[in-house]
Design an enzyme around this catalytic site. Sequence first.
Site, PDB file in Angstrom:
ATOM      1  CB  CYS A   1      -1.298   7.277   1.084  1.00  0.00           C
ATOM      2  SG  CYS A   1      -2.707   6.432   1.840  1.00  0.00           S
TER       3      CYS A   1
ATOM      4  CD  GLU B   1      -2.828  -1.148   0.055  1.00  0.00           C
ATOM      5  OE1 GLU B   1      -3.185  -0.051  -0.414  1.00  0.00           O
ATOM      6  OE2 GLU B   1      -3.206  -2.229  -0.428  1.00  0.00           O
TER       7      GLU B   1
END
Length: 493
Positions: free
Chosen positions: A260, A225
């Site tokens: 993110c 991720e």
Amino acid sequence: MENPAEEEAVGVGFDGARAAVLVAGLRRGFASGRTRSYEWRAAQLKGIVRMIDDKEAEIMAALHDDLAKPHMESYLHEISLAKAACTFALKEMKRWMKPEKVPTSITTFPSSAEIVSEPVGVVLVISAWNYPFLLSIDPVIGAIAAGNAVALKPSEVAPATSSLFATILPKYTDNSCVKVVEGSIPETTALLEQKWDKIFYTGNGKVGRIVMTAAAKHLTPVALELGGKCPVLVDSNVNVKVATKRIAVGKWGCNNGQACVAPDYILTTKSFAPTLVDAMKKTLEKFYGKDPLESPDLSRIVNAKHFRRLTSLLDDEKVSGTIVYGGQQDEKHLKIAPTLLLDVPHDSLIMKEEIFGPLLPIITFNEVEDCLDFINSKAKPLAAYLFTKDKRLEERFVKTVSAGGMLINDTALHLANPHLPFGGVGESGIGAYHGKFSFDSFSHKKAVLSRGFGGEAPARYPPYTPQKQKILRGLINGSIIALLLAILGWPRG
């Protein structure tokens, strides 16, 4: 009873030898079979829910120590999402665990077929510092729901949250099958030297490559991720007041840009840019006041290293004169105000690397189509955002832009829907999780085909003859006549 050597392995002096002891202990726990039962999985998840309820104040305090994260943000973006992930898994887990019946083909008649979800085994979760509670516990929830033994390595960049995990998680879960390892690069390196059945890493691409390289030695599958420069395309056909509020909360209301999925840059047309910039300024002043460095609703930059990295982006001579709002800095308290930059050069440092902070460039083009071309010329982002009322533009955006996920007329909220996968594509990551996608990420989908002892088709066995070949060709091509002949056992012998 716990092996004292295993207890020592997660303490001071953790190295390769002790990492091996820890993994061996987890493998014994997994080999015992208890992690496979629904009862064990449910007990661990219920324990995590109790932990979140019992320790909410301590979790908030740790997040504030690490990031000066506002309590509202800590609750909304970490604590409530973690608890929701756990309760959703508890609600759905029995259904996820059931074998999935699938159709069979004429070539295997008569038979039944199913897909069995089995745990991959012993897994390693390496988490990130920006959402240190959620990004640690969420993958662990998925690993447990899927029936695995798991080791969690929290980020050393968020030491208060890491220490809290090491203290409280063993009190609420089975410590022989759920472990926490604190430390920094040496400890992570020692863990990566071991053979795992899956590694789940959240962080940046540089470390992601290190994780993949280490995993390749043992052919260990990985989920990465990562991040990337998440674009926001703002059309002129919008409610600009609503759009700027949603962009602002997705950027600065998400850990002051240290997320993110935070918008990394805005794209819009030259004609609409003045309207958008003016609206953004008004929204930011309403949210954080005339002196945003004093606002209690903005997280600080995580540490001095990241503060200097961000200020160096502003010091780049290529962006000189492009700041149209903000730019204030307080090095002592690691605060940087929300900052808008207009038409920074495309080759400037701020447009080359993921910003991961409170700086937001706005890039303008003559036409919306040019904005789409710009997005598609870059690495595939973790998230892409579009603000428009134009349905044709929305359709074109969804069809032509490749990203891990996307939102139309909002930012970041897609990760809160457990029915949607969350993950990257290309440079922004490998694999996905959340909800059933977390369960699937830590499961092996085992194919099971079952037949009885009847329904023999002699045509499949030697000696082969032209007649048998004709029957087999018919079966492969779905011929009902061939099937009937096979059932009747012709040709004989």
